[in-house]
Design an enzyme around this catalytic site. Structure first.
Site, PDB file in Angstrom:
ATOM      1  N   ARG A  61      32.342  33.267  28.372  1.00  0.00           N
ATOM      2  CA  ARG A  61      32.479  33.705  29.765  1.00  0.00           C
ATOM      3  C   ARG A  61      33.077  32.585  30.625  1.00  0.00           C
ATOM      4  O   ARG A  61      33.744  32.839  31.624  1.00  0.00           O
ATOM      5  CB  ARG A  61      31.139  34.177  30.346  1.00  0.00           C
ATOM      6  CG  ARG A  61      31.177  34.498  31.826  1.00  0.00           C
ATOM      7  CD  ARG A  61      30.111  35.486  32.294  1.00  0.00           C
ATOM      8  NE  ARG A  61      28.803  35.217  31.736  1.00  0.00           N
ATOM      9  CZ  ARG A  61      27.994  34.214  32.091  1.00  0.00           C
ATOM     10  NH1 ARG A  61      28.349  33.371  33.030  1.00  0.00           N
ATOM     11  NH2 ARG A  61      26.821  34.071  31.509  1.00  0.00           N
ATOM     12  N   TYR A 114      48.938  45.316  48.442  1.00  0.00           N
ATOM     13  CA  TYR A 114      48.614  46.245  47.359  1.00  0.00           C
ATOM     14  C   TYR A 114      47.411  47.119  47.771  1.00  0.00           C
ATOM     15  O   TYR A 114      46.485  46.622  48.422  1.00  0.00           O
ATOM     16  CB  TYR A 114      48.293  45.417  46.109  1.00  0.00           C
ATOM     17  CG  TYR A 114      47.889  46.229  44.923  1.00  0.00           C
ATOM     18  CD1 TYR A 114      48.826  46.979  44.221  1.00  0.00           C
ATOM     19  CD2 TYR A 114      46.567  46.262  44.501  1.00  0.00           C
ATOM     20  CE1 TYR A 114      48.443  47.735  43.123  1.00  0.00           C
ATOM     21  CE2 TYR A 114      46.178  47.012  43.401  1.00  0.00           C
ATOM     22  CZ  TYR A 114      47.129  47.741  42.717  1.00  0.00           C
ATOM     23  OH  TYR A 114      46.747  48.491  41.636  1.00  0.00           O
ATOM     24  N   ASP A 186      50.140  36.514  46.974  1.00  0.00           N
ATOM     25  CA  ASP A 186      50.246  37.356  45.773  1.00  0.00           C
ATOM     26  C   ASP A 186      51.717  37.376  45.362  1.00  0.00           C
ATOM     27  O   ASP A 186      52.565  37.926  46.055  1.00  0.00           O
ATOM     28  CB  ASP A 186      49.727  38.769  46.099  1.00  0.00           C
ATOM     29  CG  ASP A 186      49.743  39.707  44.879  1.00  0.00           C
ATOM     30  OD1 ASP A 186      50.526  39.466  43.950  1.00  0.00           O
ATOM     31  OD2 ASP A 186      48.978  40.691  44.896  1.00  0.00           O
ATOM     32  N   LYS A 211      51.337  43.118  35.178  1.00  0.00           N
ATOM     33  CA  LYS A 211      52.671  43.611  35.515  1.00  0.00           C
ATOM     34  C   LYS A 211      53.751  42.811  34.787  1.00  0.00           C
ATOM     35  O   LYS A 211      53.861  42.889  33.598  1.00  0.00           O
ATOM     36  CB  LYS A 211      52.859  43.587  37.036  1.00  0.00           C
ATOM     37  CG  LYS A 211      51.672  44.160  37.816  1.00  0.00           C
ATOM     38  CD  LYS A 211      51.479  45.647  37.590  1.00  0.00           C
ATOM     39  CE  LYS A 211      50.172  46.184  38.171  1.00  0.00           C
ATOM     40  NZ  LYS A 211      49.916  45.874  39.555  1.00  0.00           N
TER      41      LYS A 211
HETATM   42  C1  LIG Z   1      48.866  45.798  40.340  1.00  0.00           C
HETATM   43  C2  LIG Z   1      48.792  44.834  41.442  1.00  0.00           C
HETATM   44  C3  LIG Z   1      47.581  44.201  41.755  1.00  0.00           C
HETATM   45  C4  LIG Z   1      46.314  44.524  41.020  1.00  0.00           C
HETATM   46  O1  LIG Z   1      46.375  44.146  39.675  1.00  0.00           O
HETATM   47  P1  LIG Z   1      45.500  44.818  38.507  1.00  0.00           P
HETATM   48  O2  LIG Z   1      45.839  43.996  37.316  1.00  0.00           O
HETATM   49  O3  LIG Z   1      45.905  46.254  38.401  1.00  0.00           O
HETATM   50  O4  LIG Z   1      44.075  44.699  38.927  1.00  0.00           O
HETATM   51  C5  LIG Z   1      47.590  43.276  42.779  1.00  0.00           C
HETATM   52  N1  LIG Z   1      48.710  42.984  43.470  1.00  0.00           N
HETATM   53  C6  LIG Z   1      49.884  43.585  43.210  1.00  0.00           C
HETATM   54  C7  LIG Z   1      51.087  43.229  44.015  1.00  0.00           C
HETATM   55  C8  LIG Z   1      49.979  44.528  42.193  1.00  0.00           C
HETATM   56  O5  LIG Z   1      51.138  45.128  41.929  1.00  0.00           O
END
Ligand SMILES: *Cc1c(COP(=O)(O)O)cnc(C)c1O
Length: 403
Positions: A61, A114, A186, A211
């Site tokens: 963990r 998001y 982000d 992504k």
């Molecule tokens: C998909 C996404 C998230 C969240 O990510 P997960 O892996 O689905 O939890 C956060 N920020 C952006 C810009 C995203 O495209």
């Protein structure tokens, strides 16, 4: 090879960085170490590792060698001192926010983050007495005005989902630091291939690794990078709360990242071609892509990005009805909620990025009903354009039948 040297190219870093320490038995590839715990015959060594005086692993963990290779690679790519990873991008975002926020604190952010992040701001942070001010995305003056009132965190995302708006990171980081705020960005849409928020003054950069980093839509993950002093605090929150990245996923993400630069460059090239093509289509109302000179923030994107990215969106004049005809007609397309994969993926904002929002909320955010987001894949550009052409012909045919 010293891959953390600044002069090493980003493509070289995606291939080599972070792996050396974990290679065993002369293997050339990172092993998936599934062990939950680690054995120590020497009690003093065990103790030293446990209290952090000696590098090593104790319990899954907290840390894992495969996961660490993923963190080390990202750390080098983002030019950060340290990095820590999570089960998902949302875990990276929520753990980062909850590490630094307490009742009475204030967060400034933008309306277009998001969908999940937006829910943290509007639903969960207010519950613990954190005040959140969400400014119009791209309205730099209003963000500066809110930041000047004082805040603990200035949280940005650029480009945004799904209308690909851009925020000037350098300018916002200056504003944030004037009031002592932590500036978090982000960087999921841009990837470390196209944008370096830490170089532009941000304190922390985070990703949904699900992504583009992974790139194959087969593993979930998240990561945050920044100064050791900050990342260690987030790591501590995560090791206790338990949203740790699984070693199998870390392996898939590492494997995917080897081709990150090749993928993103091809995707970016096709995205520009698709944006220009869509602009010529009579059924299309508006095209959103920062690479177009008509884009509201084209200049900022040109200044802070090394390419305009693989994400674009467009709206259809006939709204959702036209979407229902166009999307099923496409051959080289997943109609799915994710993005950043090798396959081109189309999705209406109302079912993907902003499914948590009501139609009214979407409208208030400037997201038209017929908005389609495209995450451009690595297919040949001409095939993607041909595919859209035949789908638009079908749409035209259907519409002439009902007229
Ligand atoms: C998909 C996404 C998230 C969240 O990510 P997960 O892996 O689905 O939890 C956060 N920020 C952006 C810009 C995203 O495209």
């Amino acid at each position: 090879m010293l891959v953390n040297e600044r002069k090493t190219g980003v493509g070289t870093k995606t291939v080599w960085a972070g792996e050396k320490e974990v290679l065993v038995h002369h293997a050339t590839q990172v092993p998936v170490i599934v062990s939950v715990a680690y054995n120590y015959d020497d009690m003093d060594e065990w103790y030293d590792v446990a209290i952090g005086n000696k590098p090593g692993h104790i319990y899954g963990r907290n840390t894992n060698p495969t996961v660490q290779a993923f963190e080390d690679k990202l750390k080098v790519l983002e030019g950060a001192e340290d990095a820590t990873s999570f089960t998902t991008g949302m875990a990276a975002i929520s753990n980062t926010l909850y590490t630094f926020l307490k009742p009475g604190d204030r967060v400034v952010s933008i309306k277009d983050t998001y969908g999940g992040t937006n829910k943290i701001f509007t639903e969960f942070l207010p519950k613990i007495g954190v005040d959140v001010a969400l400014c119009a995305t791209g309205d730099h003056e209003s963000i500066e005005a809110e930041v000047a009132k004082g805040c603990t965190i200035l949280y940005l995302e650029t480009p945004t989902n799904p209308t690909v708006k851009i925020t000037d990171i350098e300018r916002m980081a200056k504003a944030g630091h004037q009031t002592g705020a932590l500036v978090v960005v982000d960087n999921t849409f841009a990837t470390p291939i196209l944008q370096h928020p830490l170089d532009l003054g941000a304190d922390l950069v985070l990703h949904s690794a699900t992504k583009f980093l992974g790139g194959h839509a087969d593993a979930l993950g998240g990561i945050v990078c920044g100064a050791k002093m900050l990342v260690r605090q987030i790591y501590h929150y995560r090791e206790i709360n338990g949203a740790s990245l699984d070693p199998w996923s870390a392996y898939l993400l590492l494997r995917g990242m080897k081709t990150l630069k090749l993928r993103v460059l091809q995707q970016t090239k096709s995205a520009m071609a698709l944006a220009k093509y869509l602009k010529t289509q009579p059924a299309v109302d508006h095209v959103y892509y920062p690479g177009l000179e008509s884009h509201l923030h084209h200049d900022i994107a040109t200044k802070q990005m090394e390419g305009y990215g693989a994400m674009l969106s467009f709206s259809l004049k006939d709204g959702m009805e036209a979407v229902k005809t166009l999307l099923p007609a496409l051959k080289f397309a997943h109609r799915a909620a994710n993005l950043g994969a090798v396959e081109t993926t189309y999705g209406p904002a109302r079912t993907t990025s902003h499914v948590e929002c009501s139609a009214e909320e979407r409208k208030a955010m400037g997201i038209p009903d017929g908005l389609i987001r495209i995450s451009v894949g690595i297919e040949d550009t001409e095939d993607l354009i041909d595919d859209l052409t035949q789908a638009f012909e079908k749409l035209e045919h259907c519409q002439s039948m009902t007229r």
